[in-house]
Design a protein around this motif. Sequence first.
Motif: not given
Length: 195
Positions: A52-73
């Motif tokens: 569950e921690r691993t899934v949550e960390q991966e979710r947070e990383q993907k969410l953070s990455s998606a936010k960064l990508e959206a901000k860059q766009m």
Amino acid sequence: MSLDTVVEDIRDEARARAEEIRADAEAEADEIVEQAEADAEETIEEAKRAAERTVEQEREQKLSSAKLEAKQMRLEARRDVLEDVRERVEDALASMEGERREELTAALLDAASVEFEDEESVSVYGREDDQDLLADVVADYDGYEVAGVHDCLGGVVVEADESRVRVNNTFDSLLEDVWEDNLRDISNRLFDEEE
């Protein structure tokens, strides 16, 4: 007591002792199995928590990455819009005609002339399409002459050989100054942002 009785007593005692050892062994085996099951349950729970921690960390990383990508766009889109606005302003300045162009050119030459009050010979450069306009504007100044073409949107570049002073009062240079000084305000207006 007969030998058979003694043997039977020893056998009974051995059976009782064997039964006691077997009961103790079964109890110990049950305890070991129970402990092993508890340990296995704890291991399973810990594995679930780790997963569950691993899934949550991966979710947070993907969410953070998606936010960064959206901000860059978003920033890239804003840059494109700002570039388009600047190009439109440059096009409007380059295509300006008539009295307005003459007034602005004269005002820019007048502002530059302050630097050349003591000069006998002053050279004025401007856009190729403005050469006739420059000749008309320069006629009002003693010692000034149109000396050639300068690659710009309009306005003047004025210089004097004696003083080695050069004043760039082109539309381009003024636009650059205004653009840099007001870029934040321009961006806020275009994108409805509050300061």
